[in-house]
Design a protein around this motif. Structure first.
Motif, PDB file in Angstrom:
ATOM      1  N   ASN A 139       0.816  -1.216   0.000  1.00 41.03           N
ATOM      2  CA  ASN A 139       0.000   0.000   0.000  1.00 41.03           C
ATOM      3  C   ASN A 139       0.847   1.263   0.000  1.00 41.03           C
ATOM      4  N   GLY A 140       2.069   1.172  -0.535  1.00 43.18           N
ATOM      5  CA  GLY A 140       2.940   2.335  -0.602  1.00 43.18           C
ATOM      6  C   GLY A 140       2.962   2.950  -1.985  1.00 43.18           C
ATOM      7  N   PRO A 141       3.794   3.965  -2.167  1.00 43.56           N
ATOM      8  CA  PRO A 141       3.866   4.665  -3.445  1.00 43.56           C
ATOM      9  C   PRO A 141       4.356   3.766  -4.576  1.00 43.56           C
ATOM     10  N   VAL A 142       3.764   3.963  -5.751  1.00 42.58           N
ATOM     11  CA  VAL A 142       4.244   3.298  -6.963  1.00 42.58           C
ATOM     12  C   VAL A 142       5.649   3.806  -7.253  1.00 42.58           C
ATOM     13  N   THR A 143       6.546   2.896  -7.607  1.00 45.62           N
ATOM     14  CA  THR A 143       7.961   3.265  -7.745  1.00 45.62           C
ATOM     15  C   THR A 143       8.473   3.202  -9.177  1.00 45.62           C
ATOM     16  N   GLY A 155       5.515   8.575  -8.069  1.00 42.90           N
ATOM     17  CA  GLY A 155       5.985   9.741  -7.333  1.00 42.90           C
ATOM     18  C   GLY A 155       5.164  10.993  -7.575  1.00 42.90           C
ATOM     19  N   ALA A 156       5.119  11.857  -6.570  1.00 40.38           N
ATOM     20  CA  ALA A 156       4.301  13.062  -6.634  1.00 40.38           C
ATOM     21  C   ALA A 156       4.795  14.067  -7.666  1.00 40.38           C
ATOM     22  N   THR A 184      -7.651  10.722   1.150  1.00 36.38           N
ATOM     23  CA  THR A 184      -6.522  10.542   2.051  1.00 36.38           C
ATOM     24  C   THR A 184      -5.479  11.625   1.765  1.00 36.38           C
ATOM     25  N   THR A 185      -4.393  11.615   2.523  1.00 37.73           N
ATOM     26  CA  THR A 185      -3.406  12.695   2.426  1.00 37.73           C
ATOM     27  C   THR A 185      -2.236  12.379   1.513  1.00 37.73           C
ATOM     28  N   SER A 186      -2.127  11.153   1.023  1.00 34.37           N
ATOM     29  CA  SER A 186      -0.999  10.779   0.175  1.00 34.37           C
ATOM     30  C   SER A 186      -1.010  11.581  -1.118  1.00 34.37           C
ATOM     31  N   THR A 187       0.130  12.152  -1.474  1.00 35.35           N
ATOM     32  CA  THR A 187       0.239  12.894  -2.727  1.00 35.35           C
ATOM     33  C   THR A 187       0.880  12.064  -3.837  1.00 35.35           C
ATOM     34  N   SER A 188       1.295  10.842  -3.532  1.00 34.88           N
ATOM     35  CA  SER A 188       1.830   9.912  -4.527  1.00 34.88           C
ATOM     36  C   SER A 188       0.842   8.781  -4.738  1.00 34.88           C
TER      37      SER A 188
END
Length: 271
Positions: free
Chosen positions: A113-117, A123-124, A134-138
């Motif tokens: 469930n983390g940022p796509v790499t 990345g943002a 939610t607050t994730s920008t990525s």
């Protein structure tokens, strides 16, 4: 007339053109830009003015068909050669194959469930999330679990009745609720869950894979229509039903009726 192709059949140029058009729509600062589509889905995900438009109702399929058409037209404003492709997850079923390649949608999120790499939406800086629950920008993904099979899809397409009372997520018969995924075999919803991250939220269009997934859902509906009919009598409810759209009622915020999108064949085909 446009031709919507499988993502597995796209050429290198077609993939590059699609990604570029999506990014141009994201960078657009006026009109129906990419974030308009995210915001619109979040708004109509739930009941609006007492009516369920986009989900848990008979208009799930026609509303998303028009939503996809609006999105495709917005992309064509940046590149007329771009058609919306579909992701057939009964065939392409891995986290590294189509469409999750580094030259197209990119891969999984980091550490669950983390940022796509990888890829153009990692990345943002490359793809900033501006409208979200939610607050994730990525962009985030957490791929894993079980995707629908062709056997399950064929089972759903075998139901001749489109929908039934009470016209909601608790409907126990008909095709629509099985296709949407609140009734086994749980087609549409399970793909959102399989991708996870933003795709498992109301702001799921933040992930461009949303549109490839829903293009496939629309393709399956078109297969159902080819078998059972494109006419207004193949959509239920027919009239005077509270809280959901009857066949001649207007889909908001688009302004056209359910009837107007039932037969798509003059506008686009699936190949």
């Amino acid at each position: 007339m446009g031709n919507r192709k499988s993502v597995a059949a796209l050429t290198t140029t077609e993939k590059a053109n699609f990604v570029a058009a999506v990014k141009a729509l994201k960078a657009q600062t006026t009109g129906r830009n990419y974030d308009w589509f995210v915001r619109t889905h979040m708004t109509y995900f739930s009941t609006v003015s007492g009516i369920r438009y986009a989900h848990q109702s008979p208009s799930f399929l026609p509303w998303h068909r028009q939503y996809l058409t609006e999105f495709e037209n917005a992309l064509k404003a940046h590149n007329p050669a771009v058609d919306l492709p579909y992701w057939d997850w009964t065939v392409s079923r891995t986290t590294t194959g189509a469409p999750f390649t580094s030259d197209f949608m990119g891969g999984n999120g980091q550490n669950g469930n983390g940022p796509v790499t990888t890829g153009p939406f990692a990345g943002a800086t490359n793809w900033r999330i501006n409208v979200s629950s939610t607050t994730s920008t990525s962009l985030r993904r957490a791929m894993g679990g079980t995707l629908p099979t062709s056997t399950q899809v064929n089972q759903v397409l075998g139901y001749s009745t489109y929908d039934a009372s009470p016209w909601s997520s608790s409907t126990s018969s008909g095709m629509r609720n099985r296709m949407e995924g609140f009734l086994a075999p749980n087609i549409h919803n399970s793909v959102h869950v399989w991708i996870g991250g933003h795709m498992a939220q109301q702001d799921s269009p933040n992930d461009p894979v949303f549109f490839l997934h829903h293009a496939n859902i629309d393709r399956l509906w078109s297969r159902w229509q080819t078998t059972w009919g494109f006419g207004t009598n193949r959509y239920l409810p027919g009239g005077n039903t509270t809280g959901v759209l009857d066949v001649n009622e207007v889909m908001q915020p688009f302004g056209n009726t359910v009837t107007s999108v039932l037969d798509h064949r003059a506008s686009f085909t699936y190949v």
